[in-house]
Design a protein around this motif. Structure first.
Motif, PDB file in Angstrom:
ATOM      1  N   LEU A 236     -15.452  15.101  -8.311  1.00 12.88           N
ATOM      2  CA  LEU A 236     -16.474  14.621  -7.376  1.00 12.88           C
ATOM      3  C   LEU A 236     -16.819  13.146  -7.574  1.00 12.88           C
ATOM      4  CD1 LEU A 236     -18.866  17.718  -7.457  1.00 12.88           C
ATOM      5  CD2 LEU A 236     -17.194  17.121  -5.706  1.00 12.88           C
ATOM      6  N   LEU A 237     -16.174  12.480  -8.533  1.00 15.33           N
ATOM      7  CA  LEU A 237     -16.446  11.065  -8.753  1.00 15.33           C
ATOM      8  C   LEU A 237     -16.025  10.246  -7.534  1.00 15.33           C
ATOM      9  CD1 LEU A 237     -15.138  10.556 -12.400  1.00 15.33           C
ATOM     10  CD2 LEU A 237     -17.522  10.611 -11.662  1.00 15.33           C
ATOM     11  N   SER A 238     -16.849   9.292  -7.172  1.00 13.37           N
ATOM     12  CA  SER A 238     -16.488   8.379  -6.084  1.00 13.37           C
ATOM     13  C   SER A 238     -15.435   7.395  -6.579  1.00 13.37           C
ATOM     14  CB  SER A 238     -17.716   7.610  -5.601  1.00 13.37           C
ATOM     15  OG  SER A 238     -18.153   6.703  -6.611  1.00 13.37           O
ATOM     16  N   THR A 239     -14.850   6.671  -5.645  1.00 10.84           N
ATOM     17  CA  THR A 239     -13.874   5.643  -6.022  1.00 10.84           C
ATOM     18  C   THR A 239     -14.496   4.643  -6.990  1.00 10.84           C
ATOM     19  OG1 THR A 239     -12.792   5.880  -3.877  1.00 10.84           O
ATOM     20  CG2 THR A 239     -12.316   3.874  -5.121  1.00 10.84           C
ATOM     21  N   GLU A 240     -15.702   4.187  -6.655  1.00 14.44           N
ATOM     22  CA  GLU A 240     -16.369   3.198  -7.512  1.00 14.44           C
ATOM     23  C   GLU A 240     -16.640   3.747  -8.901  1.00 14.44           C
ATOM     24  OE1 GLU A 240     -18.072   2.451  -3.305  1.00 14.44           O
ATOM     25  OE2 GLU A 240     -17.331   4.141  -4.493  1.00 14.44           O
ATOM     26  N   GLU A 241     -17.115   4.989  -8.989  1.00 19.48           N
ATOM     27  CA  GLU A 241     -17.427   5.588 -10.292  1.00 19.48           C
ATOM     28  C   GLU A 241     -16.173   5.722 -11.149  1.00 19.48           C
ATOM     29  OE1 GLU A 241     -21.221   8.499  -9.363  1.00 19.48           O
ATOM     30  OE2 GLU A 241     -19.219   9.107  -8.659  1.00 19.48           O
TER      31      GLU A 241
ATOM     32  N   PRO B   8     -13.085  11.952   0.986  1.00 22.24           N
ATOM     33  CA  PRO B   8     -12.091  12.610   1.838  1.00 22.24           C
ATOM     34  C   PRO B   8     -11.696  11.831   3.089  1.00 22.24           C
ATOM     35  CG  PRO B   8     -13.835  14.139   1.180  1.00 22.24           C
ATOM     36  CD  PRO B   8     -14.259  12.787   0.743  1.00 22.24           C
ATOM     37  N   ASN B   9     -12.637  11.117   3.677  1.00 26.24           N
ATOM     38  CA  ASN B   9     -12.355  10.438   4.952  1.00 26.24           C
ATOM     39  C   ASN B   9     -12.015   8.959   4.774  1.00 26.24           C
ATOM     40  OD1 ASN B   9     -12.956  12.818   6.459  1.00 26.24           O
ATOM     41  ND2 ASN B   9     -15.151  12.397   6.143  1.00 26.24           N
ATOM     42  N   GLN B  10     -11.850   8.545   3.551  1.00 26.60           N
ATOM     43  CA  GLN B  10     -11.590   7.142   3.261  1.00 26.60           C
ATOM     44  C   GLN B  10     -10.103   6.827   3.392  1.00 26.60           C
ATOM     45  OE1 GLN B  10     -13.581   5.042  -0.249  1.00 26.60           O
ATOM     46  NE2 GLN B  10     -11.557   5.461  -1.056  1.00 26.60           N
ATOM     47  N   SER B  11      -9.779   5.761   4.097  1.00 25.15           N
ATOM     48  CA  SER B  11      -8.378   5.348   4.222  1.00 25.15           C
ATOM     49  C   SER B  11      -7.939   4.639   2.946  1.00 25.15           C
ATOM     50  CB  SER B  11      -8.202   4.418   5.414  1.00 25.15           C
ATOM     51  OG  SER B  11      -8.830   3.161   5.157  1.00 25.15           O
ATOM     52  N   GLN B  12      -6.638   4.485   2.793  1.00 20.13           N
ATOM     53  CA  GLN B  12      -6.161   3.770   1.615  1.00 20.13           C
ATOM     54  C   GLN B  12      -6.591   2.309   1.661  1.00 20.13           C
ATOM     55  OE1 GLN B  12      -1.982   2.693   0.812  1.00 20.13           O
ATOM     56  NE2 GLN B  12      -2.120   3.930  -1.057  1.00 20.13           N
ATOM     57  N   ASP B  13      -6.586   1.708   2.827  1.00 17.99           N
ATOM     58  CA  ASP B  13      -7.038   0.319   2.944  1.00 17.99           C
ATOM     59  C   ASP B  13      -8.477   0.179   2.491  1.00 17.99           C
ATOM     60  OD1 ASP B  13      -4.620  -0.630   3.854  1.00 17.99           O
ATOM     61  OD2 ASP B  13      -5.157  -0.479   5.972  1.00 17.99           O
ATOM     62  N   GLU B  14      -9.322   1.136   2.865  1.00 19.57           N
ATOM     63  CA  GLU B  14     -10.731   1.098   2.438  1.00 19.57           C
ATOM     64  C   GLU B  14     -10.834   1.269   0.928  1.00 19.57           C
ATOM     65  OE1 GLU B  14     -12.913   2.930   6.426  1.00 19.57           O
ATOM     66  OE2 GLU B  14     -11.997   4.284   4.955  1.00 19.57           O
ATOM     67  N   MET B  15     -10.015   2.160   0.374  1.00 25.00           N
ATOM     68  CA  MET B  15     -10.015   2.366  -1.080  1.00 25.00           C
ATOM     69  C   MET B  15      -9.606   1.082  -1.808  1.00 25.00           C
ATOM     70  SD  MET B  15      -7.396   4.497  -3.420  1.00 25.00           S
ATOM     71  CE  MET B  15      -6.303   3.079  -3.301  1.00 25.00           C
ATOM     72  N   ILE B  16      -8.563   0.415  -1.295  1.00 21.50           N
ATOM     73  CA  ILE B  16      -8.096  -0.823  -1.926  1.00 21.50           C
ATOM     74  C   ILE B  16      -9.179  -1.895  -1.869  1.00 21.50           C
ATOM     75  CG2 ILE B  16      -6.457  -2.732  -1.657  1.00 21.50           C
ATOM     76  CD1 ILE B  16      -4.344  -0.624  -0.910  1.00 21.50           C
ATOM     77  N   GLU B  17      -9.896  -1.950  -0.783  1.00 23.44           N
ATOM     78  CA  GLU B  17     -10.987  -2.923  -0.660  1.00 23.44           C
ATOM     79  C   GLU B  17     -12.074  -2.653  -1.697  1.00 23.44           C
ATOM     80  OE1 GLU B  17     -12.968  -6.212   0.425  1.00 23.44           O
ATOM     81  OE2 GLU B  17     -10.934  -5.621   1.042  1.00 23.44           O
ATOM     82  N   ILE B  18     -12.387  -1.382  -1.938  1.00 24.58           N
ATOM     83  CA  ILE B  18     -13.367  -1.021  -2.969  1.00 24.58           C
ATOM     84  C   ILE B  18     -12.863  -1.447  -4.343  1.00 24.58           C
ATOM     85  CG2 ILE B  18     -14.468   0.922  -4.164  1.00 24.58           C
ATOM     86  CD1 ILE B  18     -14.527   2.351  -1.408  1.00 24.58           C
ATOM     87  N   CYS B  19     -11.574  -1.209  -4.611  1.00 23.07           N
ATOM     88  CA  CYS B  19     -10.988  -1.621  -5.892  1.00 23.07           C
ATOM     89  C   CYS B  19     -11.177  -3.119  -6.100  1.00 23.07           C
ATOM     90  CB  CYS B  19      -9.506  -1.279  -5.925  1.00 23.07           C
ATOM     91  SG  CYS B  19      -9.119   0.486  -6.016  1.00 23.07           S
ATOM     92  N   ARG B  20     -10.919  -3.887  -5.078  1.00 22.15           N
ATOM     93  CA  ARG B  20     -11.028  -5.347  -5.182  1.00 22.15           C
ATOM     94  C   ARG B  20     -12.473  -5.781  -5.373  1.00 22.15           C
ATOM     95  NH1 ARG B  20      -6.266  -6.114  -0.669  1.00 22.15           N
ATOM     96  NH2 ARG B  20      -4.538  -6.183  -2.183  1.00 22.15           N
ATOM     97  N   LYS B  21     -13.400  -5.114  -4.720  1.00 18.65           N
ATOM     98  CA  LYS B  21     -14.817  -5.439  -4.902  1.00 18.65           C
ATOM     99  C   LYS B  21     -15.277  -5.130  -6.327  1.00 18.65           C
ATOM    100  CE  LYS B  21     -16.354  -4.966  -0.102  1.00 18.65           C
ATOM    101  NZ  LYS B  21     -17.128  -4.144   0.872  1.00 18.65           N
ATOM    102  N   CYS B  22     -14.606  -4.150  -6.966  1.00 22.90           N
ATOM    103  CA  CYS B  22     -14.931  -3.808  -8.363  1.00 22.90           C
ATOM    104  C   CYS B  22     -14.256  -4.749  -9.352  1.00 22.90           C
ATOM    105  CB  CYS B  22     -14.516  -2.363  -8.655  1.00 22.90           C
ATOM    106  SG  CYS B  22     -15.506  -1.105  -7.818  1.00 22.90           S
ATOM    107  N   GLY B  23     -13.446  -5.669  -8.844  1.00 17.59           N
ATOM    108  CA  GLY B  23     -12.835  -6.672  -9.709  1.00 17.59           C
ATOM    109  C   GLY B  23     -11.376  -6.433 -10.046  1.00 17.59           C
ATOM    110  N   LEU B  24     -10.738  -5.441  -9.424  1.00 12.14           N
ATOM    111  CA  LEU B  24      -9.338  -5.166  -9.705  1.00 12.14           C
ATOM    112  C   LEU B  24      -8.420  -5.932  -8.760  1.00 12.14           C
ATOM    113  CD1 LEU B  24      -9.299  -1.268 -10.184  1.00 12.14           C
ATOM    114  CD2 LEU B  24      -9.514  -3.026 -11.949  1.00 12.14           C
ATOM    115  N   GLN B  25      -7.314  -6.422  -9.300  1.00 13.08           N
ATOM    116  CA  GLN B  25      -6.225  -6.858  -8.444  1.00 13.08           C
ATOM    117  C   GLN B  25      -5.417  -5.622  -8.078  1.00 13.08           C
ATOM    118  OE1 GLN B  25      -4.092 -10.615  -9.485  1.00 13.08           O
ATOM    119  NE2 GLN B  25      -5.105 -10.327 -11.474  1.00 13.08           N
ATOM    120  N   VAL B  26      -5.056  -5.488  -6.806  1.00 12.63           N
ATOM    121  CA  VAL B  26      -4.366  -4.276  -6.365  1.00 12.63           C
ATOM    122  C   VAL B  26      -3.063  -4.640  -5.672  1.00 12.63           C
ATOM    123  CG1 VAL B  26      -4.528  -2.142  -5.028  1.00 12.63           C
ATOM    124  CG2 VAL B  26      -6.592  -3.131  -6.037  1.00 12.63           C
TER     125      VAL B  26
END
Length: 296
Positions: A87-92, A119-137
């Motif tokens: 149940l962890l979110s992408t950010e968590e 569940p309804n998040q696209s991969q592009d949206e997930m990648i954007e979250i990763c980048r906002k958290c400081g990751l290069q993707v």
């Protein structure tokens, strides 16, 4: 040291997975980082009970870890997959595990890979979250062989159909089973074909479809030619349970209770019932001859 990583279950560590892992290694070399795989155990379906009774795995946890190491991965983190973890979110997940626990700052994702319970998040949206958290993707495309996108599901389908050669093309190696040799009914000895009966160490490991196969039998690091019957042994048994029996060519040792790995080269024929042990023996002699083409 900061890490370049990929995450996922990686069942089979097939050519598609290997393409992602190769990108991890390349980026790490280019940037002076170390390599990391973040994986999970047990399989999410076994925890979330999504048709868990049908679940069969291509690789045990130890097999996956050995494959990661052989591909040059320096750090392997295995996370306990629980209902709470699911149940962890992408950010968590990123902040708690990738950054805080594993010191990851660069992530490689496969063409359809997602992380976190969104569940309804696209991969592009997930990648954007990763980048906002400081990751290069970096996104890696699919691996295509013979016009087919490689996936764990396609490997399983090939094995279930008995197409072990097709599965090997998707895996980049022969499919293997490992277990302990246990005592059977010893009928094979009476017709000149003693067999090693394999009890798998991982009961969830997928067994190829019923049939007779040419295999490599690997015992104490030495490879021997073998013929393996996967099936219910209809000529000598009415139990209906599937067994894995291997006749190892030119081999006389007593190996009961010891480790044995069988590596599938090709399918010789389907399993069938014979009218007598003598008929079975004559067929096994033909199988032995027909198996040799797989060792050329």
């Amino acid at each position: 040291m900061k890490c370049v990583a990929a995450t996922g279950f990686f069942d089979g560590v097939h050519l598609g997975h290997q393409k992602v892992i190769s990108r991890v290694s390349t980026l790490a070399r280019q940037t002076g980082r170390s390599t990391c795989i973040v994986t999970f155990w047990p399989h999410p379906r076994s925890v979330l009970q999504q048709e868990a009774y049908n679940l069969r795995l291509l690789t045990s946890l130890s097999e996956k870890q050995q494959l990661f190491t052989s591909l040059g991965i320096e750090n392997i983190t295995v996370l306990d997959f629980t209902k709470e973890f699911s149940l962890l979110s992408t950010e968590e997940f990123i902040e708690r595990y990738l950054i805080a626990r594993c010191n990851i700052d660069t992530l490689v994702v496969g063409y359809d890979h997602k992380i976190g319970h969104n569940p309804n998040q696209s991969q592009d949206e997930m990648i954007e979250i990763c980048r906002k958290c400081g990751l290069q993707v970096y996104r890696e495309g699919e691996f295509i062989t013979n016009g087919m996108v490689v996936s764990s599901t396609k490997v399983r389908n090939s094995l279930t159909a008995g197409d072990v050669e097709g599965a090997a093309l998707l895996l980049g190696r022969q499919y293997t089973l490992t277990g302990a040799v246990v005592q059977g009914n010893r009928l094979g000895r009476t017709i000149g074909f003693p067999t090693a009966n394999l009890s798998l160490y991982d009961p969830l490991k997928l067994v190829p479809g019923n049939g007779v196969y040419a295999v490599d039998a690997i015992f104490r690091g030495t490879k021997y030619k073998g013929i393996c019957n996967v099936g219910v042994r209809p000529t000598v048994s009415s139990a209906g349970s599937v067994s894995i029996e291997t006749h190892i060519l030119d081999f006389e040792e007593d190996i009961y209770g010891l480790d044995l790995t069988i590596s599938f080269r090709g399918r010789i024929r389907e399993e069938r019932k014979f009218s007598s042990l003598e008929d079975l023996k004559q067929q096994l002699l033909k199988d032995k001859e027909n198996s040799l083409k797989f060792f050329l």
